[in-house]
Design a protein around this motif. Structure first.
Motif, PDB file in Angstrom:
ATOM      1  N   ALA A 179       0.827  -1.230   0.000  1.00 18.97           N
ATOM      2  CA  ALA A 179       0.000   0.000   0.000  1.00 18.97           C
ATOM      3  C   ALA A 179       0.854   1.271   0.000  1.00 18.97           C
ATOM      4  CB  ALA A 179      -0.927  -0.003   1.218  1.00 18.97           C
ATOM      5  N   ASP A 180       1.982   1.249   0.753  1.00 14.73           N
ATOM      6  CA  ASP A 180       2.832   2.447   0.790  1.00 14.73           C
ATOM      7  C   ASP A 180       3.488   2.710  -0.558  1.00 14.73           C
ATOM      8  OD1 ASP A 180       4.279   0.141   1.060  1.00 14.73           O
ATOM      9  OD2 ASP A 180       5.326   0.718   2.892  1.00 14.73           O
ATOM     10  N   VAL A 181       3.890   1.614  -1.254  1.00 16.41           N
ATOM     11  CA  VAL A 181       4.522   1.775  -2.565  1.00 16.41           C
ATOM     12  C   VAL A 181       3.482   2.312  -3.558  1.00 16.41           C
ATOM     13  CG1 VAL A 181       5.826   0.605  -4.394  1.00 16.41           C
ATOM     14  CG2 VAL A 181       6.072  -0.137  -2.018  1.00 16.41           C
ATOM     15  N   LYS A 182       2.265   1.760  -3.477  1.00 17.58           N
ATOM     16  CA  LYS A 182       1.181   2.236  -4.354  1.00 17.58           C
ATOM     17  C   LYS A 182       0.913   3.726  -4.097  1.00 17.58           C
ATOM     18  CE  LYS A 182      -1.872  -1.569  -5.650  1.00 17.58           C
ATOM     19  NZ  LYS A 182      -2.366  -1.066  -6.898  1.00 17.58           N
ATOM     20  N   MET A 183       0.905   4.093  -2.813  1.00 18.60           N
ATOM     21  CA  MET A 183       0.642   5.496  -2.459  1.00 18.60           C
ATOM     22  C   MET A 183       1.748   6.391  -3.051  1.00 18.60           C
ATOM     23  SD  MET A 183       0.368   7.131   1.338  1.00 18.60           S
ATOM     24  CE  MET A 183       2.039   6.627   1.715  1.00 18.60           C
ATOM     25  N   TYR A 184       3.002   5.894  -2.975  1.00 21.73           N
ATOM     26  CA  TYR A 184       4.110   6.683  -3.520  1.00 21.73           C
ATOM     27  C   TYR A 184       3.893   6.935  -5.020  1.00 21.73           C
ATOM     28  CZ  TYR A 184       8.617   7.586  -5.638  1.00 21.73           C
ATOM     29  OH  TYR A 184       9.609   8.121  -6.412  1.00 21.73           O
ATOM     30  N   TYR A 185       3.523   5.877  -5.753  1.00 23.90           N
ATOM     31  CA  TYR A 185       3.350   6.050  -7.200  1.00 23.90           C
ATOM     32  C   TYR A 185       2.106   6.873  -7.538  1.00 23.90           C
ATOM     33  CZ  TYR A 185       7.345   3.214  -8.167  1.00 23.90           C
ATOM     34  OH  TYR A 185       8.638   2.782  -8.233  1.00 23.90           O
ATOM     35  N   PHE A 186       1.145   6.876  -6.617  1.00 22.08           N
ATOM     36  CA  PHE A 186      -0.041   7.725  -6.827  1.00 22.08           C
ATOM     37  C   PHE A 186       0.410   9.184  -6.946  1.00 22.08           C
ATOM     38  CE2 PHE A 186      -3.192  10.633  -5.076  1.00 22.08           C
ATOM     39  CZ  PHE A 186      -4.299  10.338  -5.851  1.00 22.08           C
ATOM     40  N   PHE A 187       1.380   9.579  -6.107  1.00 21.51           N
ATOM     41  CA  PHE A 187       1.859  10.965  -6.130  1.00 21.51           C
ATOM     42  C   PHE A 187       2.973  11.157  -7.171  1.00 21.51           C
ATOM     43  CE2 PHE A 187      -0.163  10.849  -1.917  1.00 21.51           C
ATOM     44  CZ  PHE A 187      -0.981  11.960  -2.053  1.00 21.51           C
ATOM     45  N   TYR A 334       5.974  -6.001  -5.889  1.00 19.20           N
ATOM     46  CA  TYR A 334       6.183  -4.825  -6.738  1.00 19.20           C
ATOM     47  C   TYR A 334       5.932  -5.199  -8.206  1.00 19.20           C
ATOM     48  CZ  TYR A 334       8.472  -1.058  -9.224  1.00 19.20           C
ATOM     49  OH  TYR A 334       8.734  -0.024 -10.090  1.00 19.20           O
ATOM     50  N   ASN A 335       6.443  -6.371  -8.608  1.00 18.30           N
ATOM     51  CA  ASN A 335       6.272  -6.794 -10.005  1.00 18.30           C
ATOM     52  C   ASN A 335       4.810  -7.048 -10.354  1.00 18.30           C
ATOM     53  OD1 ASN A 335       8.980  -6.558 -10.540  1.00 18.30           O
ATOM     54  ND2 ASN A 335       9.447  -8.673  -9.938  1.00 18.30           N
ATOM     55  N   GLN A 336       4.003  -7.398  -9.327  1.00 17.53           N
ATOM     56  CA  GLN A 336       2.576  -7.674  -9.583  1.00 17.53           C
ATOM     57  C   GLN A 336       1.691  -6.475  -9.221  1.00 17.53           C
ATOM     58  OE1 GLN A 336       2.059 -10.931  -6.909  1.00 17.53           O
ATOM     59  NE2 GLN A 336       2.926 -12.457  -8.301  1.00 17.53           N
ATOM     60  N   MET A 337       2.338  -5.371  -8.890  1.00 16.96           N
ATOM     61  CA  MET A 337       1.614  -4.260  -8.272  1.00 16.96           C
ATOM     62  C   MET A 337       0.409  -3.777  -9.088  1.00 16.96           C
ATOM     63  SD  MET A 337       3.292  -0.858  -6.666  1.00 16.96           S
ATOM     64  CE  MET A 337       3.680  -0.103  -8.222  1.00 16.96           C
ATOM     65  N   ASN A 338       0.574  -3.700 -10.397  1.00 19.93           N
ATOM     66  CA  ASN A 338      -0.519  -3.146 -11.203  1.00 19.93           C
ATOM     67  C   ASN A 338      -1.755  -4.034 -11.212  1.00 19.93           C
ATOM     68  OD1 ASN A 338       0.905  -0.889 -11.735  1.00 19.93           O
ATOM     69  ND2 ASN A 338       1.825  -1.706 -13.620  1.00 19.93           N
ATOM     70  N   GLY A 341      -5.402  -5.003  -6.767  1.00 20.61           N
ATOM     71  CA  GLY A 341      -6.388  -3.956  -6.465  1.00 20.61           C
ATOM     72  C   GLY A 341      -6.846  -4.063  -5.025  1.00 20.61           C
ATOM     73  N   HIS A 342      -7.701  -3.131  -4.625  1.00 21.11           N
ATOM     74  CA  HIS A 342      -8.224  -3.158  -3.259  1.00 21.11           C
ATOM     75  C   HIS A 342      -9.181  -4.342  -3.107  1.00 21.11           C
ATOM     76  CE1 HIS A 342     -10.176  -2.083   0.444  1.00 21.11           C
ATOM     77  NE2 HIS A 342      -9.341  -1.086   0.615  1.00 21.11           N
ATOM     78  N   PRO A 343      -8.935  -5.252  -2.137  1.00 19.50           N
ATOM     79  CA  PRO A 343      -9.850  -6.388  -1.941  1.00 19.50           C
ATOM     80  C   PRO A 343     -11.238  -5.877  -1.551  1.00 19.50           C
ATOM     81  CG  PRO A 343      -7.929  -6.545  -0.493  1.00 19.50           C
ATOM     82  CD  PRO A 343      -7.876  -5.210  -1.131  1.00 19.50           C
ATOM     83  N   ARG A 344     -12.276  -6.544  -2.093  1.00 16.73           N
ATOM     84  CA  ARG A 344     -13.634  -6.060  -1.825  1.00 16.73           C
ATOM     85  C   ARG A 344     -14.369  -6.872  -0.755  1.00 16.73           C
ATOM     86  NH1 ARG A 344     -12.742  -4.230  -6.825  1.00 16.73           N
ATOM     87  NH2 ARG A 344     -12.765  -6.271  -7.750  1.00 16.73           N
TER      88      ARG A 344
END
Ligand code: SF4
Ligand code: SF4
Length: 358
Positions: A179-187, A334-338, A341-344
């Motif tokens: 989640a932190d890595v995703k947040m970093y790439y969001f910005f 990281y390699n699977q990051m894309n 998604g957010h679990p529902r």
């Protein structure tokens, strides 16, 4: 206004509050720098020098931290994926119990930025219209409830909808780990839409002081609730007060300090601006209500720092600061990051966990 009064010659707190805010901005920038180095290691697929992930980044994952606290409450265990986030949220809530919503005006870097923009906005308005802009009350009240609606949504999603098992599944999930890595790439790779939203919030904060904090921040809403339980409150001595109105004018939260005896408000951030501007000795102060004892500004400063760094220090010394995710696991996620998604639902979280373990 009475003509004779004893001048308030107490040392002012604002200078020290500013130093504390700068300290936390520097800490946040340092964490950001270290995190960039960590992501550059992930981007290289592990080919470059390994840089340790700074656990302090978990301060920016408050929802995950809230889940960790609830998980601890249900299971008695500190979840090992974001333990620093757990302790940072605990430290922030503890500061709020002791000194009201002081996190917002002493520690939070967004609060600091918001204050700077608000100061600029005030000067701008005063130059143009000779007075500060104030949101009309009929709009202010409903807008202030927005942050509670957001908090209510998160609280319902966590405390009502999740069980110990589903919390564990979520906290173990690749989504939470990364989640932190995703947040970093969001910005770092911010979309045009997000940039427009941030720009709009920035412009609104020039015209309406603390727009984000006052109307939208669910973190502030949570701390506002805890702050009501704090035994330390701003108190006004009605007898010595000369009704100069300076305290109300100085209050960034638009609280009518000059009209009330005790400030009991979820918007009071214990910034002490009102106390600093009061010209009359022993008229406005922070008081430890149960003992009716004045709390000196330097004790507020020392108390906030002692609680915050005391809890963070305990986490570090007790081995609950660094998480247990290996660099190899980070590279896989990281390699699977894309595709993460957010679990529902719980089933969704369970499926993701199984896929990650394959
Ligand atoms: S009441 Fe005083 S301490 Fe509270 S927010 Fe207003 S100025 Fe700051
Ligand atoms: S409490 Fe407020 S209104 Fe009263 S003297 Fe102090 S600054 Fe003026």
């Amino acid at each position: 206004m009475a003509k004779n009064y004893i001048k308030n010659d107490e040392p002012k707190v604002q200078k020290y509050r500013f130093y504390v805010q700068i300290l936390f901005v520097i800490i946040s920038l340092w964490i950001g720098y270290e995190f960039i180095l960590f992501t550059s290691f992930l981007e290289s697929g592990g080919a470059t020098t390994f840089y340790e992930r700074p656990p302090g980044v978990e301060a920016f994952l408050p929802i995950s931290a809230l889940m960790s606290i609830y998980y601890f409450f249900l299971s008695g265990n500190i979840h090992p994926v974001h333990p620093a986030g757990f302790f940072i949220l605990l430290a922030i809530v503890s500061v709020s119990f002791a000194f009201g919503k002081a996190f917002c005006s002493w520690i939070c870097p967004i609060g600091f930025l918001s204050e700077m923009v608000g100061d600029f906005g005030d000067r701008f308005w005063k130059k143009l219209f000779k007075k500060k802009f104030k949101m009309p009350r009929f709009l202010d009240y409903p807008l202030r409830s927005l942050k509670y609606l957001l908090l209510g949504f998160f609280a319902f999603s966590i405390f009502v909808s999740m069980t110990e098992l589903s919390l564990k599944y979520f906290l173990d999930s690749p989504y939470n780990i990364i989640a932190d890595v995703k947040m970093y790439y969001f910005f770092a790779e911010i979309s045009q839409f997000s940039l427009i939203v941030i720009a709009v919030l920035f412009v609104l904060s020039i015209f309406i002081r603390n727009f984000w904090c006052r109307y939208l921040c669910p973190y502030g809403a949570l701390l506002g609730i805890f702050s009501l339980l704090s035994p330390n409150k701003i108190k006004r001595n009605e007898i010595s007060c000369i009704d100069c109105n300076l305290c109300a004018k100085a209050c960034p939260s638009n609280i009518k300090v000059d009209k009330i005896k005790t400030v009991i408000s979820d918007e009071c951030s214990t910034c002490m601006s009102c106390v600093d501007v009061c010209p009359v000795k022993d008229t406005l102060s922070l008081q430890f209500v149960p003992k009716k004892k004045k709390v000196n500004g330097k004790y507020v400063l020392a108390g906030i720092l002692a609680i915050y760094f005391g809890i963070v220090g305990f986490a570090m010394l007790s081995g609950n600061w660094q998480n247990e995710v290996s660099k190899e696991q980070y590279i896989i996620h990281y390699n699977q990051m894309n595709s993460i998604g957010h679990p529902r639902s719980t089933a969704d979280i369970e499926r993701l966990n199984k896929e990650a373990m394959k």
